[in-house]
Design a protein around this motif. Structure first.
Motif, PDB file in Angstrom:
ATOM      1  N   LEU A  47      43.329  42.431  41.595  1.00 56.36           N
ATOM      2  CA  LEU A  47      42.132  41.780  42.128  1.00 56.36           C
ATOM      3  C   LEU A  47      42.470  40.829  43.271  1.00 56.36           C
ATOM      4  O   LEU A  47      41.797  40.820  44.315  1.00 56.36           O
ATOM      5  CB  LEU A  47      41.408  41.028  41.009  1.00 56.36           C
ATOM      6  N   THR A  48      43.501  40.016  43.106  1.00 55.41           N
ATOM      7  CA  THR A  48      43.852  39.068  44.171  1.00 55.41           C
ATOM      8  C   THR A  48      44.436  39.788  45.384  1.00 55.41           C
ATOM      9  O   THR A  48      44.223  39.373  46.524  1.00 55.41           O
ATOM     10  CB  THR A  48      44.837  38.002  43.653  1.00 55.41           C
ATOM     11  N   LEU A  51      41.701  41.078  47.630  1.00 54.82           N
ATOM     12  CA  LEU A  51      41.148  40.033  48.497  1.00 54.82           C
ATOM     13  C   LEU A  51      42.089  39.757  49.672  1.00 54.82           C
ATOM     14  O   LEU A  51      41.641  39.582  50.815  1.00 54.82           O
ATOM     15  CB  LEU A  51      40.908  38.759  47.684  1.00 54.82           C
ATOM     16  N   TRP A  75      35.124  42.800  36.512  1.00 56.48           N
ATOM     17  CA  TRP A  75      35.370  42.186  37.822  1.00 56.48           C
ATOM     18  C   TRP A  75      34.402  41.028  38.069  1.00 56.48           C
ATOM     19  O   TRP A  75      34.779  40.023  38.676  1.00 56.48           O
ATOM     20  CB  TRP A  75      35.253  43.235  38.925  1.00 56.48           C
ATOM     21  N   PHE A  80      35.550  38.062  40.796  1.00 56.14           N
ATOM     22  CA  PHE A  80      36.069  38.783  41.955  1.00 56.14           C
ATOM     23  C   PHE A  80      34.989  38.993  43.012  1.00 56.14           C
ATOM     24  O   PHE A  80      35.217  38.755  44.205  1.00 56.14           O
ATOM     25  CB  PHE A  80      36.646  40.132  41.533  1.00 56.14           C
ATOM     26  N   GLU A 108      39.690  32.612  36.092  1.00 52.09           N
ATOM     27  CA  GLU A 108      39.060  33.595  36.962  1.00 52.09           C
ATOM     28  C   GLU A 108      39.688  33.534  38.355  1.00 52.09           C
ATOM     29  O   GLU A 108      40.381  32.586  38.695  1.00 52.09           O
ATOM     30  CB  GLU A 108      37.553  33.330  37.069  1.00 52.09           C
ATOM     31  N   VAL A 109      39.442  34.555  39.153  1.00 51.90           N
ATOM     32  CA  VAL A 109      39.927  34.549  40.532  1.00 51.90           C
ATOM     33  C   VAL A 109      39.441  33.273  41.217  1.00 51.90           C
ATOM     34  O   VAL A 109      38.242  32.974  41.235  1.00 51.90           O
ATOM     35  CB  VAL A 109      39.424  35.781  41.301  1.00 51.90           C
ATOM     36  N   TRP A 167      44.566  33.405  46.767  1.00 52.68           N
ATOM     37  CA  TRP A 167      43.834  33.448  45.496  1.00 52.68           C
ATOM     38  C   TRP A 167      44.808  33.510  44.334  1.00 52.68           C
ATOM     39  O   TRP A 167      45.915  34.039  44.442  1.00 52.68           O
ATOM     40  CB  TRP A 167      42.917  34.678  45.443  1.00 52.68           C
TER      41      TRP A 167
END
Length: 298
Positions: A47-48, A51, A75, A80, A108-109, A167
């Motif tokens: 996920l990071t 980004l 997500w 995210f 969380e992100v 992130w």
């Protein structure tokens, strides 16, 4: 011209190399579409890194979001999409987070761009880390403080060296195949800034030789504590993280530019995890860090 970047079904550290391979072949100012419709799993690294991928492009990319409701909902639970909406043109249905899912999300992100962001992250995770590390992973209570220290150091690396924001995300889950099905905590911190090589090259004391490359930059930073700052104590933060991870039989992996350095973990890990240094990877700017702390067996 627009290029489609196809993501693998599992967005984790090693499968994400397929994404980096595709992106490296596309000019930085060319439009891309990241097709994540068929993703079935993504951990904090995936996920990071998604980004950071968008952050690295001069032309705003498009993201086709996962079609599976459980994946999209996860997500959302990881926040995210809140960050992705600032970087991507999102295409497809985004499902809201479910109230019952992902009790194992520790953080969380979260965006990191200044020291206050780092302090906020440490304060937030300190409230939930004790139960996860001691009760679930069966680690000693004293590890909580060192865990927070390690998280702080890798986040602070963005503030001091990336030249732009990044992130962080943290989650615990159970590996079904690896490590005999043990539980793990995964920390991921990703950015697309100047990277370790660029950071060291910005030092007035920097002297380049013919062997200088991303691999040497990672070794100088992680193994020898070299920093772009003149203060000789400034480069030891990641060395402290390395020692913490090793003391709990964990794994530390740092990718930057075209190289990745990994501190070989102990125990029943994948055979390929014994490879300490990888060179000649597809170029991607910045630094992408993953820390994995496994459950300790008595």
């Amino acid at each position: 011209m627009t290029t489609v970047i196809n993501t693998p079904p599992s967005l984790e550290e090693k499968p994400f190399e397929q994404v980096f391979d595709q992106v490296a072949a596309v000019p930085q100012d060319e439009k891309i579409i990241v097709d994540a419709r068929h993703v079935r799993w993504a951990n904090p690294y995936g996920l990071t890194a998604l980004l950071a991928l968008a952050q690295s492009r001069s032309e705003r990319p498009v993201l086709y979001v996962p079609e599976a409701e459980n994946v999209s909902s996860y997500w959302s639970r990881m926040s995210f999409f809140k960050h992705a909406a600032e970087l991507y043109d999102l295409q497809g249905k985004v499902y809201p987070a479910r109230g019952q899912e992902n009790r194992n999300v520790l953080l969380e992100v979260t965006s990191i761009s200044e020291t206050d962001d780092v302090h906020s992250v440490v304060d937030r995770i300190s409230q939930v880390a004790q139960d996860t590390l001691v009760q679930q992973l069966k680690l000693e209570a004293k590890v909580t403080g060192r865990f927070a220290m390690a998280l702080s150091e890798v986040c602070q690396n963005i503030v001091e060296h990336a030249g732009r924001g990044g992130w962080v995300a943290v989650q615990s889950y159970q590996w079904r195949v690896r490590l005999g099905g043990r539980k793990v905590v995964v920390i991921a911190v990703c950015d697309s800034g100047v990277g370790f090589r660029g950071s060291l090259e910005s030092s007035p004391a920097f002297q380049q030789d013919d062997r200088w490359d991303d691999r040497l930059a990672l070794e100088e930073t992680l193994m020898r504590g070299v920093s772009r700052y003149p203060d000789r104590h400034r480069g030891h933060g990641l060395q402290g993280v390395k020692n913490f991870v090793a003391s709990w039989d964990g794994k530390l992996s740092i990718r930057s530019g075209t190289a990745r350095i990994m501190i070989p973990p102990k125990g029943d890990w994948d055979a390929e995890d014994e490879q300490q240094m990888q060179q000649g990877l597809a170029y991607f700017p910045g630094a992408q860090v993953q820390i994995t702390i496994p459950e300790r067996f008595a």
